[in-house]
Design a protein around this motif. Sequence first.
Motif, PDB file in Angstrom:
ATOM      1  N   GLY A 182      30.834  22.442  54.306  1.00  0.00           N
ATOM      2  CA  GLY A 182      32.234  22.085  54.489  1.00  0.00           C
ATOM      3  C   GLY A 182      33.069  23.113  55.223  1.00  0.00           C
ATOM      4  N   ARG A 183      32.460  24.199  55.673  1.00  0.00           N
ATOM      5  CA  ARG A 183      33.193  25.242  56.387  1.00  0.00           C
ATOM      6  C   ARG A 183      32.819  25.229  57.862  1.00  0.00           C
ATOM      7  N   LEU A 184      33.814  25.431  58.717  1.00  0.00           N
ATOM      8  CA  LEU A 184      33.594  25.475  60.156  1.00  0.00           C
ATOM      9  C   LEU A 184      32.785  26.724  60.506  1.00  0.00           C
ATOM     10  N   ILE A 185      31.673  26.525  61.222  1.00  0.00           N
ATOM     11  CA  ILE A 185      30.819  27.639  61.613  1.00  0.00           C
ATOM     12  C   ILE A 185      31.006  27.984  63.079  1.00  0.00           C
ATOM     13  N   SER A 233      30.233  18.197  76.113  1.00  0.00           N
ATOM     14  CA  SER A 233      30.840  19.447  76.570  1.00  0.00           C
ATOM     15  C   SER A 233      31.470  20.221  75.415  1.00  0.00           C
ATOM     16  N   GLU A 234      31.890  19.531  74.367  1.00  0.00           N
ATOM     17  CA  GLU A 234      32.495  20.168  73.194  1.00  0.00           C
ATOM     18  C   GLU A 234      31.972  19.508  71.929  1.00  0.00           C
ATOM     19  N   ALA A 235      31.645  20.316  70.933  1.00  0.00           N
ATOM     20  CA  ALA A 235      31.213  19.829  69.618  1.00  0.00           C
ATOM     21  C   ALA A 235      31.465  20.955  68.620  1.00  0.00           C
ATOM     22  N   TYR A 236      31.384  20.626  67.335  1.00  0.00           N
ATOM     23  CA  TYR A 236      31.539  21.675  66.323  1.00  0.00           C
ATOM     24  C   TYR A 236      30.521  21.492  65.221  1.00  0.00           C
ATOM     25  N   ALA A 237      30.208  22.590  64.539  1.00  0.00           N
ATOM     26  CA  ALA A 237      29.206  22.582  63.475  1.00  0.00           C
ATOM     27  C   ALA A 237      29.817  23.115  62.189  1.00  0.00           C
ATOM     28  N   LEU A 271      53.641  22.778  59.117  1.00  0.00           N
ATOM     29  CA  LEU A 271      53.232  22.071  60.328  1.00  0.00           C
ATOM     30  C   LEU A 271      51.733  22.191  60.624  1.00  0.00           C
ATOM     31  N   LEU A 272      51.040  23.095  59.950  1.00  0.00           N
ATOM     32  CA  LEU A 272      49.617  23.302  60.201  1.00  0.00           C
ATOM     33  C   LEU A 272      48.773  22.189  59.599  1.00  0.00           C
ATOM     34  N   ILE A 273      47.653  21.861  60.270  1.00  0.00           N
ATOM     35  CA  ILE A 273      46.714  20.883  59.725  1.00  0.00           C
ATOM     36  C   ILE A 273      45.354  21.542  59.565  1.00  0.00           C
ATOM     37  N   ASN A 274      44.497  20.930  58.792  1.00  0.00           N
ATOM     38  CA  ASN A 274      43.159  21.429  58.532  1.00  0.00           C
ATOM     39  C   ASN A 274      42.373  21.509  59.844  1.00  0.00           C
ATOM     40  N   THR A 275      41.531  22.524  59.989  1.00  0.00           N
ATOM     41  CA  THR A 275      40.760  22.725  61.216  1.00  0.00           C
ATOM     42  C   THR A 275      39.841  21.547  61.497  1.00  0.00           C
ATOM     43  N   CYS A 276      39.146  21.062  60.494  1.00  0.00           N
ATOM     44  CA  CYS A 276      38.230  19.938  60.707  1.00  0.00           C
ATOM     45  C   CYS A 276      38.993  18.666  61.086  1.00  0.00           C
ATOM     46  N   SER A 304      38.064  14.545  66.674  1.00  0.00           N
ATOM     47  CA  SER A 304      37.708  13.731  67.844  1.00  0.00           C
ATOM     48  C   SER A 304      36.431  14.227  68.529  1.00  0.00           C
ATOM     49  N   LEU A 305      35.938  15.399  68.141  1.00  0.00           N
ATOM     50  CA  LEU A 305      34.723  15.961  68.732  1.00  0.00           C
ATOM     51  C   LEU A 305      33.490  15.567  67.924  1.00  0.00           C
ATOM     52  N   PRO A 306      32.300  15.553  68.560  1.00  0.00           N
ATOM     53  CA  PRO A 306      31.065  15.323  67.806  1.00  0.00           C
ATOM     54  C   PRO A 306      30.872  16.430  66.761  1.00  0.00           C
TER      55      PRO A 306
END
Length: 113
Positions: free
Chosen positions: A93-96, A85-89, A43-48, A53-55
Amino acid sequence: MCPGCGAPSSRLSRKRPWCRSRISWHWNQSRIWTSALAALDALLINTCEALSSLPHLVINDDRAHRLKMGNPILVRGRDAPVAESEAYATARGRLIAIGEIGQGEFRPKRVFG
């Protein structure tokens, strides 16, 4: 009498202070947990994918190191978001980090190793 399963003391010895029924109970429980965890993994999906939906900011290793230390980084460029208000970097290819963009900088809220 075995306190764990109630087996007679004659089945226990100094060399083997456990009883077979207790071992088989642990083995069955570990099999049940393994199959339950495998079902959850499906049931798990990739983090990215979950954050799609976030910048998104793609950064280099130097900026990634700065974020990992909890410091903000400057966001520049024509297509840079102004305020979110929310974004990710990500880097390579790895979530920081997950954070917010404001006043021309990305401020991390949660940092991942």
